[in-house]
Design an enzyme around this catalytic site. Structure first.
Site, PDB file in Angstrom:
ATOM      1  N   THR A 160       0.887 -15.745  33.959  1.00  0.00           N
ATOM      2  CA  THR A 160       1.110 -17.146  34.347  1.00  0.00           C
ATOM      3  C   THR A 160       2.263 -17.748  33.549  1.00  0.00           C
ATOM      4  O   THR A 160       3.133 -18.418  34.107  1.00  0.00           O
ATOM      5  CB  THR A 160      -0.169 -17.984  34.117  1.00  0.00           C
ATOM      6  OG1 THR A 160      -1.242 -17.345  34.796  1.00  0.00           O
ATOM      7  CG2 THR A 160      -0.012 -19.400  34.617  1.00  0.00           C
TER       8      THR A 160
ATOM      9  N   GLU B  51      -1.856  -8.777   4.690  1.00  0.00           N
ATOM     10  CA  GLU B  51      -1.736  -9.136   6.114  1.00  0.00           C
ATOM     11  C   GLU B  51      -3.076  -9.290   6.811  1.00  0.00           C
ATOM     12  O   GLU B  51      -3.140  -9.834   7.908  1.00  0.00           O
ATOM     13  CB  GLU B  51      -0.871  -8.100   6.839  1.00  0.00           C
ATOM     14  CG  GLU B  51      -1.455  -6.694   6.982  1.00  0.00           C
ATOM     15  CD  GLU B  51      -1.227  -5.787   5.775  1.00  0.00           C
ATOM     16  OE1 GLU B  51      -1.098  -6.315   4.644  1.00  0.00           O
ATOM     17  OE2 GLU B  51      -1.213  -4.554   5.947  1.00  0.00           O
TER      18      GLU B  51
ATOM     19  N   HIS C 286      -3.697  -5.234   0.867  1.00  0.00           N
ATOM     20  CA  HIS C 286      -3.167  -5.620   2.184  1.00  0.00           C
ATOM     21  C   HIS C 286      -3.190  -7.140   2.361  1.00  0.00           C
ATOM     22  O   HIS C 286      -4.222  -7.708   2.708  1.00  0.00           O
ATOM     23  CB  HIS C 286      -3.991  -4.963   3.290  1.00  0.00           C
ATOM     24  CG  HIS C 286      -3.736  -3.499   3.407  1.00  0.00           C
ATOM     25  ND1 HIS C 286      -2.694  -2.992   4.145  1.00  0.00           N
ATOM     26  CD2 HIS C 286      -4.368  -2.440   2.857  1.00  0.00           C
ATOM     27  CE1 HIS C 286      -2.692  -1.678   4.058  1.00  0.00           C
ATOM     28  NE2 HIS C 286      -3.689  -1.313   3.279  1.00  0.00           N
TER      29      HIS C 286
ATOM     30  N   CYS D 239       0.830  -1.207   0.000  1.00  0.00           N
ATOM     31  CA  CYS D 239       0.000   0.000   0.000  1.00  0.00           C
ATOM     32  C   CYS D 239       0.870   1.264   0.000  1.00  0.00           C
ATOM     33  O   CYS D 239       1.565   1.521  -0.963  1.00  0.00           O
ATOM     34  CB  CYS D 239      -0.968  -0.039   1.178  1.00  0.00           C
ATOM     35  SG  CYS D 239      -2.297   1.149   0.979  1.00  0.00           S
TER      36      CYS D 239
ATOM     37  N   VAL E  53      -3.231 -15.324  31.117  1.00  0.00           N
ATOM     38  CA  VAL E  53      -2.245 -16.131  30.396  1.00  0.00           C
ATOM     39  C   VAL E  53      -0.838 -15.554  30.512  1.00  0.00           C
ATOM     40  O   VAL E  53       0.114 -16.272  30.822  1.00  0.00           O
ATOM     41  CB  VAL E  53      -2.588 -16.187  28.881  1.00  0.00           C
ATOM     42  CG1 VAL E  53      -1.741 -17.222  28.184  1.00  0.00           C
ATOM     43  CG2 VAL E  53      -4.043 -16.445  28.655  1.00  0.00           C
TER      44      VAL E  53
ATOM     45  N   LYS F  48     -17.172  -2.879  17.667  1.00  0.00           N
ATOM     46  CA  LYS F  48     -16.148  -1.865  17.933  1.00  0.00           C
ATOM     47  C   LYS F  48     -15.404  -1.589  16.650  1.00  0.00           C
ATOM     48  O   LYS F  48     -14.879  -2.548  16.087  1.00  0.00           O
ATOM     49  CB  LYS F  48     -15.164  -2.365  18.991  1.00  0.00           C
ATOM     50  CG  LYS F  48     -13.945  -1.428  19.176  1.00  0.00           C
ATOM     51  CD  LYS F  48     -12.969  -1.931  20.196  1.00  0.00           C
ATOM     52  CE  LYS F  48     -11.812  -0.962  20.337  1.00  0.00           C
ATOM     53  NZ  LYS F  48     -10.856  -1.344  21.362  1.00  0.00           N
TER      54      LYS F  48
HETATM   55  P1  XMP Z   1     -11.839  -1.671  24.903  1.00  0.00           P
HETATM   56  O1  XMP Z   1     -12.923  -1.544  25.918  1.00  0.00           O
HETATM   57  O2  XMP Z   1     -10.834  -0.564  24.974  1.00  0.00           O
HETATM   58  O3  XMP Z   1     -11.070  -2.999  25.294  1.00  0.00           O
HETATM   59  O4  XMP Z   1     -12.371  -1.872  23.519  1.00  0.00           O
HETATM   60  C1  XMP Z   1     -10.082  -3.624  24.519  1.00  0.00           C
HETATM   61  C2  XMP Z   1      -9.447  -4.696  25.374  1.00  0.00           C
HETATM   62  O5  XMP Z   1      -8.776  -4.078  26.488  1.00  0.00           O
HETATM   63  C3  XMP Z   1      -9.299  -4.551  27.709  1.00  0.00           C
HETATM   64  N1  XMP Z   1      -9.344  -3.431  28.651  1.00  0.00           N
HETATM   65  C4  XMP Z   1      -8.508  -3.293  29.690  1.00  0.00           C
HETATM   66  N2  XMP Z   1      -7.503  -4.077  30.109  1.00  0.00           N
HETATM   67  N3  XMP Z   1      -7.118  -2.564  31.866  1.00  0.00           N
HETATM   68  C5  XMP Z   1      -6.814  -3.711  31.222  1.00  0.00           C
HETATM   69  O6  XMP Z   1      -5.897  -4.413  31.650  1.00  0.00           O
HETATM   70  C6  XMP Z   1      -8.114  -1.724  31.497  1.00  0.00           C
HETATM   71  O7  XMP Z   1      -8.352  -0.688  32.120  1.00  0.00           O
HETATM   72  C7  XMP Z   1      -8.850  -2.114  30.354  1.00  0.00           C
HETATM   73  N4  XMP Z   1      -9.896  -1.541  29.681  1.00  0.00           N
HETATM   74  C8  XMP Z   1     -10.175  -2.378  28.634  1.00  0.00           C
HETATM   75  C9  XMP Z   1     -10.664  -5.088  27.388  1.00  0.00           C
HETATM   76  O8  XMP Z   1     -11.071  -6.050  28.353  1.00  0.00           O
HETATM   77  C10 XMP Z   1     -10.445  -5.651  26.002  1.00  0.00           C
HETATM   78  O9  XMP Z   1      -9.842  -6.926  26.068  1.00  0.00           O
END
Ligand code: XMP
Length: 528
Positions: free
Chosen positions: A230, A171, A169, A77, A227, A520
């Site tokens: 751990t 990818e 693209h 691109c 994950v 989203k």
């Molecule tokens: P959003 O809500 O931004 O979420 O679309 C995308 C990913 O990020 C996670 N998420 C968080 N993870 N602290 C975290 O460790 C946070 O404050 C937080 N806010 C969102 C969310 O669960 C999703 O996997």
């Protein structure tokens, strides 16, 4: 190694992942990286896409020295335009932005034989396009190897050197044969060996950790039950045994029985030495009356640091005492383990600086400021899917390895409104039923993340012959490759029915369940 130069496309990290999936090690670096500063000798270079046009005054450009190298280059691109721009082709804005699916006709037009880049891929290929500019004339000594109805120079190659440019693209998953195109480039044209595997990584990384940490000195690290932490903890345990000590902070907003489960798994099954600190009262008292999500995140982040540091101080006190007694084989606390992954690293090295913060994600980055510890990050070269493979190789139980991500601020950002013990209990139960039913239906691994949200409204219901006025649970389940974009998951109706009826029957205080059908963007995954 393949060097991927990032010009700021939202897909740049996917190019890196596709190479890694081919077992070829690839590193993403800002496009402004100078050839002389590279710490390795790439076998090939891929130029990413970009939101810019090559003619913009502030457009990012690569070190021109790379075009004088004799190694293969593939421009994707914007990368195609950057290649052409450097080699004196003509790039111009087209009348309409091209965005979406397209069909590329493949051939070495006029000569018949297909180029090595597209060998064996048939005559036509479905691809994903997303660009404003396109090539209007070929740079000298180039020929066309693919075109679409609207883009006569959709793919080009140099007549004698291994230089390629493609407008589409490869990818993204919307280009079904894209991975094969990348494979042709990386394996056939660049001649990379497929030796980047997690089996090899484990041995090398354990040796590296032992060398870094030396024969003495303790390492501490936080684990969450997720994950990454751990796998990082288990890897440290393999490398330095009980000189590594894990700490889990129960912040009172974890999933149902999570603290107990993590303790059993890490301590008993995996043999990692672990302390679980129950600080739920402290967290809940600091969260009292707080509704603003960013404030919740900040309070949880800061409280986490306080609790973790206090626990670390206890371990250090033991180490100090041992030193006094002359039995200090394990040494003092010197290192802090963090489960940083490659996407976090990429984010922090972007040539534009870290991307705009939509939500401040809580992590333990703040820890190092006050604790005079050195940082150790054994997963910083890895993508999540690589961490999962590593986890399996380290004998971490499959359900944990496949676990959905869970945010640091936990249920606090899934309770819309003030966080109280009562609200936490309601949400824990609803969430548990949701996940239990998803697992029973064997859908857990098809979904990227699933959770329940407790809404701050009450709705009218009826139970027996009485009116009820109770709370509402929203369910959210999404599929996503990288959580930058996500689609809501389409459940079979009977499963939703069962989940809803179990929640309204078993969770006191809830009389209504809704399912979130927003993608989203424009929504985000979490509600707060
Ligand atoms: P959003 O809500 O931004 O979420 O679309 C995308 C990913 O990020 C996670 N998420 C968080 N993870 N602290 C975290 O460790 C946070 O404050 C937080 N806010 C969102 C969310 O669960 C999703 O996997």
């Amino acid at each position: 190694t393949i060097l991927i130069l990032d010009f700021g496309s939202q897909y740049s990290h996917l190019i890196t992942r596709r190479c890694r999936e081919l077992n070829v090690y690839a590193e993403l670096m800002p496009c402004t990286t100078f050839l002389q500063d590279l710490h390795f000798k790439p076998k090939g270079i891929i130029l990413s896409g970009s939101p810019y046009s090559v003619y913009d005054a502030d457009a990012p450009h690569a070190d021109p020295a790379i075009f004088g190298l004799s190694i293969p280059i593939l421009g994707i691109c914007y990368g195609l335009q950057e290649l052409a721009w450097n080699l004196k082709g003509e790039v111009a804005g087209c009348d309409h932005r091209e965005y979406g699916h397209a069909s590329v006709q493949i051939s070495r037009f006029g000569e018949g034989s297909v180029d090595a880049l597209f060998e064996g891929l048939g005559d036509e290929m479905q691809v994903w396009m997303s660009h404003g500019d396109q090539l209007h004339s070929l740079p000298p000594d180039f020929h066309v190897i693919g075109r679409t109805q609207t883009a006569p120079f959709a793919a080009i190659a140099h007549n004698s050197k291994p230089l390629y440019g493609i407008q589409f693209h490869p990818e993204v998953t919307h280009s079904p044969k894209g991975k094969e195109v990348i494979s042709r480039f990386v394996i056939k044209i660049c001649g990379c060996r497929r030796n980047w595997t997690m089996e090899e990584f484990i041995g090398k990384e354990i040796a590296r950790i032992r060398e870094i940490c030396g024969p003495k000195g303790r390492v501490i690290g936080a684990v969450s039950g997720g994950v990454d932490s751990t796998v990082a903890a288990k890897l440290m345990h393999e490398a330095i045994g009980d000189r590594f000590h894990a700490i889990m902070v129960d912040n009172g907003v974890l999933r149902l029985n999570e603290g107990k489960q993590v303790n059993e798994m890490l301590n008993k099954d995996l043999g990692v030495s672990l302390t679980v600190v129950d600080a739920s009262d402290l967290f809940l008292s600091r969260l009292e009356g707080i509704e603003d999500p960013e404030q919740k995140r900040m309070i949880i982040g800061n409280t986490f640091i306080n609790v973790f540091e206090a626990e670390a101080a206890k371990i250090e006190a033991v180490a100090e005492e041992e030193e006094k007694q002359g039995s200090d084989a394990k040494g003092r606390v010197e290192w802090l383990l963090q489960g940083t992954l490659y996407p976090d690293v990429i984010e922090s090295i972007s040539f534009k600086g870290p991307s705009a913060t939509i939500k401040t994600h809580h992590n333990v980055g703040g820890l190092l400021k006050d604790m005079k510890l050195k940082l150790i990050e054994p997963l910083r070269e890895l993508f999540k899917d690589e961490v999962r493979i590593l986890g399996r190789l380290l004998s971490i139980p499959a359900p944990l390895v496949q676990r959905h991500p869970f945010p640091g601020p936990g249920l606090a950002i899934r309770i819309l409104g003030p966080v109280t013990l009562g609200q936490v209990k309601i949400l824990q139960q609803a969430d548990n039923i949701f996940i239990e039913e998803i697992r029973k239906a064997n859908l857990y691994n098809q979904i990227s993340q699933a959770f329940a949200v407790l809404l701050p409204v009450k709705a009218v219901g009826v139970m027996g012959d009485k009116r009820t006025y109770e709370q509402v649970i929203a369910l959210r389940a999404v599929q996503s490759e990288d959580f930058m974009t996500a689609d809501w998951y389409v459940f079979p109706a009977d499963i939703l029915k069962r989940i809803s009826s179990r929640i309204t029957n078993e969770v006191n205080g809830v009389n209504r369940v809704t399912y979130d059908i927003s993608s989203k963007p424009p929504a985000t995954v979490e509600w707060l």
